[in-house]
Enzyme design. Structure first.
Site, PDB file in Angstrom:
ATOM      1  N   ARG A  97       0.669  -1.261   0.247  1.00 16.65           N
ATOM      2  CA  ARG A  97       0.112  -0.014   0.044  1.00 16.65           C
ATOM      3  C   ARG A  97       0.878   1.252   0.069  1.00 16.65           C
ATOM      4  O   ARG A  97       0.181   2.421  -0.560  1.00 16.65           O
ATOM      5  CB  ARG A  97      -0.768   0.005   1.215  1.00 16.65           C
ATOM      6  CG  ARG A  97      -2.110  -1.073   1.089  1.00 16.65           C
ATOM      7  CD  ARG A  97      -3.028  -0.728   2.170  1.00 16.65           C
ATOM      8  NE  ARG A  97      -4.032  -1.827   2.167  1.00 16.65           N
ATOM      9  CZ  ARG A  97      -5.138  -1.860   2.812  1.00 16.65           C
ATOM     10  NH1 ARG A  97      -5.469  -0.871   3.719  1.00 16.65           N
ATOM     11  NH2 ARG A  97      -6.385  -2.687   2.627  1.00 16.65           N
ATOM     12  N   ASP A 106     -13.520  12.288   9.279  1.00 14.64           N
ATOM     13  CA  ASP A 106     -12.605  11.037   8.893  1.00 14.64           C
ATOM     14  C   ASP A 106     -11.012  11.849   9.017  1.00 14.64           C
ATOM     15  O   ASP A 106     -10.987  12.851   8.920  1.00 14.64           O
ATOM     16  CB  ASP A 106     -12.773  10.697   7.728  1.00 14.64           C
ATOM     17  CG  ASP A 106     -12.346   9.219   7.288  1.00 14.64           C
ATOM     18  OD1 ASP A 106     -13.415   8.174   7.419  1.00 14.64           O
ATOM     19  OD2 ASP A 106     -11.244   9.146   7.005  1.00 14.64           O
TER      20      ASP A 106
END
Length: 297
Positions: free
Chosen positions: A41, A150
């Site tokens: 990632r 978030d």
């Protein structure tokens, strides 16, 4: 660039240092068996920074010069998967247990506040707004707001834009699509959430392990599929903070695989699958009531 440099590998020492940083920054739990996933990632971040080795990347992101990169790192390491009306039983619990309270607040002209903590791409807060306005129509003329936060600035921007593909609105019924969205592109089947729904929601970037600049308490908090990324110590540090932000008898919702350990001790009573109601906190061993770390906001 040769093949080895095009696909750099993360050594165990770099992984441990990166894991410690992620834990300090946002309570993220990265187990040793996740090293390959983390490596995969983050490779695009090395390319973006024109780095060939993870050792250089870790040194950078752990330094003062790498503070801005930490946001990109956390964004890459967290999964943002959601859909409309996920775990539908939570919405039923909300109206069943808070329906009378909401109607009374509407009648009295009092504020109604809900927090989507970990809003991802926005389907959760938009679902909450749709459900609330459908079941309590007078909310459209009331002091009703949803806070959606978030840690990932990219998904906050995406959520604020409120535009979804046909696949992303799969959780909406045909009636919901007609009532709550507008088709903005026939070619790409893009649906944009209507302004009446968007106006109910305020989107902000927020790290749950930083300060929470809230002005009012919430009638309900949704924090679903977020704490699963944290170890138990990090989770324990959050329960009291959420408790302090809820109205008396407010509701708190977790994801399907998440639980509050020792819920009563933390001031929560289970009222359904991964659904909790705020209660007064248990007494400590010396008989004194435990204080919420945020006090009474």
């Amino acid at each position: 660039m040769d093949a080895d440099h095009s696909r750099p590998n993360m050594d165990p020492a770099s992984f441990e240092e990166l894991s410690a940083l992620a834990r300090r920054e946002c309570g993220l739990k990265l187990r040793a068996e996740k090293r390959m996933m983390v490596q995969s990632r983050l490779r695009h971040r090395l390319r973006a920074l024109q780095m060939n080795e993870f050792q250089h990347y870790v040194k950078h992101v752990c330094s003062d010069a790498g503070i801005s990169e930490r946001r990109h790192m956390i964004s890459a390491l967290t999964t943002n998967v959601s859909h409309f009306f996920r775990e539908a039983h939570h919405f039923t619990t909300l109206s069943d247990r808070l329906g009378d309270v909401i109607r009374k607040k509407i009648s009295d002209g009092r504020r109604i506040r809900i927090w989507s903590a970990g809003c991802s791409n926005g389907q959760e807060p938009y679902s909450i707004a749709m459900y609330m306005l459908r079941n309590f129509p007078k909310l459209s003329h009331s002091d009703f707001r949803i806070l959606a936060t978030d840690i990932d600035p990219k998904v906050v921007d995406f959520a604020r834009n409120a535009t979804y593909s046909e696949r992303q609105v799969a959780g909406l019924s045909a009636a919901d699509k007609q009532q709550f969205t507008d088709v903005v592109s026939d070619l790409e089947d893009n649906f944009k959430v209507k302004k009446t729904i968007r106006d109910c929601i305020r989107f902000h970037e927020l790290n749950l392990f930083s300060e929470w600049p809230m002005r009012y308490k919430f009638d309900a908090i949704y924090c679903r599929n977020v704490v699963i990324y944290f170890d138990q110590t990090a989770q324990e540090s959050l329960w009291s903070r959420f408790h302090a932000e809820l109205e008396s008898n407010g509701l708190f919702f977790l994801g399907h695989s998440e639980r509050i350990s020792s819920a009563l001790e933390h001031g929560f009573k289970s009222v359904g699958p991964t659904s909790y109601e705020r209660i007064e906190r248990s007494l400590s061993k010396n008989g004194q009531s435990r204080k919420d770390i945020h006090g009474t906001s």
